[in-house]
Write a protein that holds these residues in place. Structure first.
Motif, mmCIF file in Angstrom:
data_model
loop_
_atom_site.group_PDB
_atom_site.id
_atom_site.type_symbol
_atom_site.label_atom_id
_atom_site.label_comp_id
_atom_site.label_asym_id
_atom_site.label_seq_id
_atom_site.Cartn_x
_atom_site.Cartn_y
_atom_site.Cartn_z
ATOM 1 N N THR A 116 -47.818 39.916 2.767
ATOM 2 C CA THR A 116 -49.131 39.273 2.782
ATOM 3 C C THR A 116 -50.215 40.340 2.934
ATOM 4 N N ASP A 117 -51.437 39.969 2.523
ATOM 5 C CA ASP A 117 -52.535 40.933 2.539
ATOM 6 C C ASP A 117 -53.395 40.775 3.783
ATOM 7 N N THR A 177 -56.708 47.030 0.445
ATOM 8 C CA THR A 177 -55.937 45.953 1.057
ATOM 9 C C THR A 177 -54.732 46.539 1.779
ATOM 10 N N GLU A 220 -64.158 40.355 -0.130
ATOM 11 C CA GLU A 220 -62.843 39.972 0.394
ATOM 12 C C GLU A 220 -62.066 39.166 -0.632
ATOM 13 N N ASP A 221 -62.753 38.289 -1.349
ATOM 14 C CA ASP A 221 -62.097 37.506 -2.399
ATOM 15 C C ASP A 221 -61.525 38.421 -3.474
ATOM 16 N N HIS A 241 -58.457 40.223 -2.215
ATOM 17 C CA HIS A 241 -57.327 39.299 -2.069
ATOM 18 C C HIS A 241 -56.748 38.905 -3.419
ATOM 19 N N ASN A 283 -58.825 43.137 4.002
ATOM 20 C CA ASN A 283 -59.403 43.282 2.670
ATOM 21 C C ASN A 283 -60.859 43.735 2.785
#
Length: 326
Positions: A155-156, A149, A117-118, A121, A159
């Motif tokens: 905005t995301d 994403t 996820e990081d 993002h 993810n």
């Protein structure tokens, strides 16, 4: 103006970027706020050092050798801070923690292991600093994984990471250098199986935004074969079809062109394009808009510049030999 170093320890490449930042005390950043002084890529192929799900001692040694070279390059730039982050190749290894500790101990660098996820993002953060993205879907095809994403109102969301990238597709399905028709079908079938676990309707969009080496390689190949050397900022689905079709129709002629366009990615070019094509098809996209900035720039902005301002982070450089970070 301070310099910042970022080392991206990936499945296919280990890349060092050094950025000159105009003002590192701001609260938000765009691509105009920094410039790249150095972009040094080593095709390390670390995913080839995974055996039975374990990252091998040979892989650790290879990573340390490359990091030692990057550490020497960093001495010329007097960086205020240097960070190393790792992605799928270490994240997905069964002995991930042990491998990270071994590389940290041998190199003197602390390593940030990004979650799936990081990574997705930060790819969005980097792509957005290039130019804002209000709506659509972003894809990042790396060597060992593909990040997705959904973007809404700038905005995301949603993810996720698929455990298949251009290099892992090549390693799992291709016997020679370029895939045959049957091998190409196997790559797409494998990806389709992974996509089956997702609600792909969330990512449906007429336009996909793409970052990462595989996306850039497709643009370079199209420029060499069809664009008189001018790299496009956008590719249509038919352009991706043309690259794949040329490979399957005449592999020898294709290889000659690919060696001019992307010599270091000749083996992962078509697997990457097969992933792009399947995603465009499943998400209903007719075009792929290529963004130049990605995860490294996102990491610089959010984890180093904005993050250090919030947390008061201090200078970070390779530690003394033998220093243990356990």
């Amino acid at each position: 103006m301070p310099n910042y170093g970022v080392i991206d320890l990936g499945s296919n490449t280990i890349r060092l970027c050094v950025y000159e930042v105009k003002d590192d005390s701001k609260r938000s950043y765009s691509r105009k706020d920094f410039r790249t002084l150095l972009n040094n890529k080593v095709m390390a192929g670390l995913s080839a050092h995974v055996s039975n799900g374990m990252f091998t001692e040979g892989g650790v040694a290879h990573a340390l050798d490359v990091l030692a070279g990057h550490a020497k390059r960093l001495k010329y730039f007097d960086c205020k801070r240097t960070d190393v982050f790792a992605t799928a190749v270490l994240r997905n290894s069964a002995n991930s923690a042990e491998a990270v500790r071994a590389i940290e101990k041998g190199s003197g660098f602390r390593i940030t292991l990004l979650s799936a996820e990081d990574e997705a993002h930060l790819g969005f953060v980097g792509a957005s600093c290039d130019r804002p993205i209000e709506k659509g879907a972003l894809i990042d095809i790396g060597g060992g994984s593909t990040e997705l994403t959904r973007i809404s109102r700038g905005t995301d969301h949603d993810n996720v990471s698929l455990g298949q990238g251009s290099l892992s597709s090549f390693a799992a399905h291709v016997q020679s250098i370029l895939p045959t028709q049957a091998e190409a079908e196997a790559i797409e079938a494998s990806l389709e199986e992974k996509l089956g676990a997702l609600d792909t309707t969330r990512y449906r969009s007429e336009v996909l935004y793409g970052i990462g080496g595989s996306v850039r390689a497709a643009a370079k190949m199209h420029a060499e074969a069809y664009g008189q050397g001018e790299r496009p900022e956008e590719l249509a689905r038919e352009d991706i079809d043309a690259i794949i079709g040329a490979c399957l129709a005449d592999p020898d002629a294709f290889a000659h062109t690919a060696l001019k366009a992307v010599p270091d990615r000749i083996h992962t070019l078509v697997p990457g394009c097969l992933i792009i094509r399947r995603l465009m098809h499943d998400f209903g996209a007719n075009s792929l808009c290529i963004r130049k900035k990605g995860v490294r720039e996102g990491y610089l902005i959010e984890r180093m510049l904005i993050g250090s301002a919030k947390a008061g982070c201090t200078r970070m450089q390779p530690s003394k030999e033998g220093d243990d970070h356990d």
